[in-house]
Design an enzyme around this catalytic site. Structure first.
Site, PDB file in Angstrom:
ATOM      1  N   HIS A   1      -0.498  15.696  -1.577  1.00 14.14           N
ATOM      2  CA  HIS A   1      -1.335  14.549  -1.923  1.00 14.14           C
ATOM      3  C   HIS A   1      -2.137  14.066  -0.720  1.00 14.14           C
ATOM      4  CE1 HIS A   1       1.208  14.293  -5.532  1.00 14.14           C
ATOM      5  NE2 HIS A   1       0.236  13.576  -6.055  1.00 14.14           N
TER       6      HIS A   1
ATOM      7  N   LYS B   1      -1.160   7.942   0.069  1.00 14.66           N
ATOM      8  CA  LYS B   1      -0.119   7.761  -0.958  1.00 14.66           C
ATOM      9  C   LYS B   1       1.100   7.075  -0.350  1.00 14.66           C
ATOM     10  CE  LYS B   1       2.307  10.206  -4.645  1.00 14.66           C
ATOM     11  NZ  LYS B   1       2.089   9.062  -5.567  1.00 14.66           N
TER      12      LYS B   1
HETATM   13  N1  LIG Z   1       0.155   8.464 -13.395  1.00 14.44           N
HETATM   14  C1  LIG Z   1      -0.878   9.082 -12.818  1.00 14.44           C
HETATM   15  O1  LIG Z   1      -1.482  10.020 -13.391  1.00 14.44           O
HETATM   16  C2  LIG Z   1      -1.322   8.644 -11.469  1.00 14.44           C
HETATM   17  C3  LIG Z   1      -0.621   7.687 -10.838  1.00 14.44           C
HETATM   18  N2  LIG Z   1      -1.001   7.229  -9.615  1.00 14.44           N
HETATM   19  C4  LIG Z   1      -0.218   6.126  -9.088  1.00 14.44           C
HETATM   20  O2  LIG Z   1      -0.956   4.929  -9.345  1.00 14.44           O
HETATM   21  C5  LIG Z   1      -0.682   3.977  -8.331  1.00 14.44           C
HETATM   22  C6  LIG Z   1      -2.014   3.522  -7.712  1.00 14.44           C
HETATM   23  O3  LIG Z   1      -2.581   4.615  -7.036  1.00 14.44           O
HETATM   24  P1  LIG Z   1      -3.993   4.486  -6.301  1.00 14.44           P
HETATM   25  O4  LIG Z   1      -5.004   3.964  -7.250  1.00 14.44           O
HETATM   26  O5  LIG Z   1      -4.224   5.768  -5.627  1.00 14.44           O
HETATM   27  O6  LIG Z   1      -3.636   3.364  -5.217  1.00 14.44           O
HETATM   28  P2  LIG Z   1      -4.613   2.277  -4.564  1.00 14.44           P
HETATM   29  O7  LIG Z   1      -3.907   1.775  -3.337  1.00 14.44           O
HETATM   30  O8  LIG Z   1      -5.985   2.826  -4.426  1.00 14.44           O
HETATM   31  O9  LIG Z   1      -4.653   1.124  -5.677  1.00 14.44           O
HETATM   32  C7  LIG Z   1      -3.667   0.160  -5.863  1.00 14.44           C
HETATM   33  C8  LIG Z   1      -4.382  -1.150  -6.107  1.00 14.44           C
HETATM   34  O10 LIG Z   1      -3.436  -2.135  -6.453  1.00 14.44           O
HETATM   35  C9  LIG Z   1      -3.801  -3.317  -5.761  1.00 14.44           C
HETATM   36  N3  LIG Z   1      -2.682  -4.238  -5.690  1.00 14.44           N
HETATM   37  C10 LIG Z   1      -1.731  -4.361  -4.735  1.00 14.44           C
HETATM   38  N4  LIG Z   1      -0.893  -5.368  -5.043  1.00 14.44           N
HETATM   39  C11 LIG Z   1      -1.337  -5.893  -6.214  1.00 14.44           C
HETATM   40  C12 LIG Z   1      -0.913  -6.961  -7.046  1.00 14.44           C
HETATM   41  N5  LIG Z   1       0.136  -7.738  -6.719  1.00 14.44           N
HETATM   42  N6  LIG Z   1      -1.596  -7.198  -8.172  1.00 14.44           N
HETATM   43  C13 LIG Z   1      -2.651  -6.458  -8.533  1.00 14.44           C
HETATM   44  N7  LIG Z   1      -3.129  -5.449  -7.766  1.00 14.44           N
HETATM   45  C14 LIG Z   1      -2.466  -5.172  -6.634  1.00 14.44           C
HETATM   46  C15 LIG Z   1      -4.298  -2.833  -4.425  1.00 14.44           C
HETATM   47  O11 LIG Z   1      -5.049  -3.819  -3.731  1.00 14.44           O
HETATM   48  P3  LIG Z   1      -5.180  -3.720  -2.113  1.00 14.44           P
HETATM   49  O12 LIG Z   1      -5.843  -2.415  -1.820  1.00 14.44           O
HETATM   50  O13 LIG Z   1      -6.005  -4.918  -1.744  1.00 14.44           O
HETATM   51  O14 LIG Z   1      -3.785  -3.794  -1.576  1.00 14.44           O
HETATM   52  C16 LIG Z   1      -5.151  -1.655  -4.879  1.00 14.44           C
HETATM   53  O15 LIG Z   1      -6.432  -2.083  -5.252  1.00 14.44           O
HETATM   54  C17 LIG Z   1       0.261   4.668  -7.343  1.00 14.44           C
HETATM   55  O16 LIG Z   1       1.580   4.327  -7.657  1.00 14.44           O
HETATM   56  C18 LIG Z   1       0.034   6.155  -7.616  1.00 14.44           C
HETATM   57  O17 LIG Z   1       1.144   6.951  -7.281  1.00 14.44           O
HETATM   58  C19 LIG Z   1      -2.099   7.729  -8.987  1.00 14.44           C
HETATM   59  C20 LIG Z   1      -2.833   8.721  -9.564  1.00 14.44           C
HETATM   60  C21 LIG Z   1      -2.501   9.273 -10.853  1.00 14.44           C
HETATM   61  O1  LIG Z   2      -0.735   8.777  -5.804  1.00 15.08           O
HETATM   62  C1  LIG Z   2      -1.384   9.675  -6.384  1.00 15.08           C
HETATM   63  O2  LIG Z   2      -2.512  10.011  -6.031  1.00 15.08           O
HETATM   64  C2  LIG Z   2      -0.776  10.346  -7.552  1.00 15.08           C
HETATM   65  N1  LIG Z   2       0.367   9.877  -8.002  1.00 15.08           N
HETATM   66  C3  LIG Z   2       1.087  10.363  -9.105  1.00 15.08           C
HETATM   67  C4  LIG Z   2       2.430  10.906  -8.654  1.00 15.08           C
HETATM   68  O3  LIG Z   2       3.075  10.285  -7.784  1.00 15.08           O
HETATM   69  O4  LIG Z   2       2.876  11.922  -9.186  1.00 15.08           O
HETATM   70  C5  LIG Z   2       0.292  11.314  -9.975  1.00 15.08           C
HETATM   71  C6  LIG Z   2      -0.625  12.218  -9.211  1.00 15.08           C
HETATM   72  O5  LIG Z   2       0.138  13.171  -8.576  1.00 15.08           O
HETATM   73  C7  LIG Z   2      -1.490  11.426  -8.223  1.00 15.08           C
END
Ligand SMILES: NC(=O)C1=CN([C@@H]2O[C@H](COP(=O)(O)OP(=O)(O)OC[C@H]3O[C@@H](n4cnc5c(N)ncnc54)[C@H](OP(=O)(O)O)[C@@H]3O)[C@@H](O)[C@H]2O)C=CC1
Ligand SMILES: O=C(O)C1=N[C@H](C(=O)O)C[C@H](O)C1
Length: 267
Positions: A156, A160
């Site tokens: 990744h 992350k």
């Molecule tokens: N299921 C799937 O297919 C996928 C899952 N994921 C997962 O999704 C999650 C997010 O990933 P990603 O978008 O890359 O991460 P990011 O860090 O880009 O996004 C997370 C967001 O949440 C915000 N945040 C933090 N605390 C709060 C709160 N209390 N309330 C609301 N918003 C908040 C952050 O703000 P700030 O930056 O200001 O802290 C940021 O904008 C991770 O757990 C990742 O593993 C990711 C990709 C695919």
């Molecule tokens: O944080 C990410 O980017 C992703 N998170 C998910 C995971 O923890 O498996 C899904 C995907 O791999 C991207």
């Protein structure tokens, strides 16, 4: 029923901003609010990158949001601690969560399942929304019936927060259902550098790579006498996850049970 009224938590994030695009570009979806930890009381259109999106208030307090906004579904794409709090609170207000956030513990999942059962509400926790990744996990489960030696390598981007990835954990769990339990490698193997063999789940090993330039990738390597098999999936951009988010939202509105993994709702 339509439009499905949706709240997005984490709208400024890498995934959240894609989800905002998905919801606002889908005719039968309506974005009714955003939950962030900044910009309380402002509109999403006041935030950089969202100027074209009208009538979406931002709340920093989920209770305040759910008391003021009628919603069917909460999409959470934040962090594990926040995601768990959001999922539980949404269920309290009879709003069905679709959670992409990873890093939930087994106890977290059990607690959410219990709440769903008590309330007769649906909730979808999907460690990976990419259809290809779901197939990669299913193919790995199929292969594990025949190959009991397996190593999971997930790769990744370096922003992350959780390791191993939710996908790697889910893959290991799915493999464990069919794999004859065994501890892999030489019985006397020793790590001369701590962590060299990665994390362990039921005797199989998981390795986490973090590098700039990567998005989300995983390969599952199987080995047997004189042969190896590799099952691999790559997400090159976050649009790859959005068709899964769409299916999850469309499914959860009619669902009254807890679901962990998109493979359980795909036909
Ligand atoms: N299921 C799937 O297919 C996928 C899952 N994921 C997962 O999704 C999650 C997010 O990933 P990603 O978008 O890359 O991460 P990011 O860090 O880009 O996004 C997370 C967001 O949440 C915000 N945040 C933090 N605390 C709060 C709160 N209390 N309330 C609301 N918003 C908040 C952050 O703000 P700030 O930056 O200001 O802290 C940021 O904008 C991770 O757990 C990742 O593993 C990711 C990709 C695919
Ligand atoms: O944080 C990410 O980017 C992703 N998170 C998910 C995971 O923890 O498996 C899904 C995907 O791999 C991207």
């Amino acid at each position: 029923m339509y439009p499905i009224k949706i709240i997005i938590a984490g709208p400024r994030g890498r995934m959240g901003s894609e989800a905002v695009k998905l919801v606002t570009n889908t005719e039968h979806f309506q974005l009714v609010a955003a939950i962030d930890h900044k910009y309380d009381g402002m509109m999403l259109s006041d935030v950089e990158g969202f100027h074209a999106i009208s009538n979406v208030p931002i709340y920093t307090d989920i209770h305040n949001c759910l008391q003021n906004v009628g919603a069917d579904v909460l999409i959470d794409l934040t962090t594990p601690e926040v995601g768990m709090h959001h999922a539980k609170t949404a269920l309290e207000y009879n709003v069905r969560p679709v959670v992409g956030t990873t890093g939930f513990s087994k106890e977290d999942l059990e607690e959410l399942q219990q709440i769903c059962q008590e309330k007769g509400l649906g909730c979808i926790i999907a460690p990976n929304f990419a259809i290809g990744a779901v197939l990669m996990m299913k193919f790995s489960q199929m292969a594990a019936k025949y190959f009991s030696d397996v190593e999971i390598i997930e790769m990744h981007h370096d922003q992350k927060l959780d390791a191993p990835s939710g996908t790697a954990v889910k893959t290991a769990e799915m493999i464990s259902v069919v794999r004859e339990a065994k501890k892999q490698g030489h019985p006397n193997e020793k790590e001369t550098l701590q962590g060299a063999r990665g994390a362990e789940h039921d005797g199989m090993h998981i390795h986490s790579v973090r590098l700039p330039g990567l998005i989300a990738h995983q390969q599952v390597l199987f080995g047997a006498d004189g042969q190896t098999l590799t099952v691999r999936h790559d997400s090159y951009h976050r649009g790859s996850f959005m068709s899964g988010v769409k299916v999850a939202v469309e499914t959860v509105v009619d669902q009254n049970t807890f679901v962990y993994g998109l493979e359980n709702i795909l036909g």
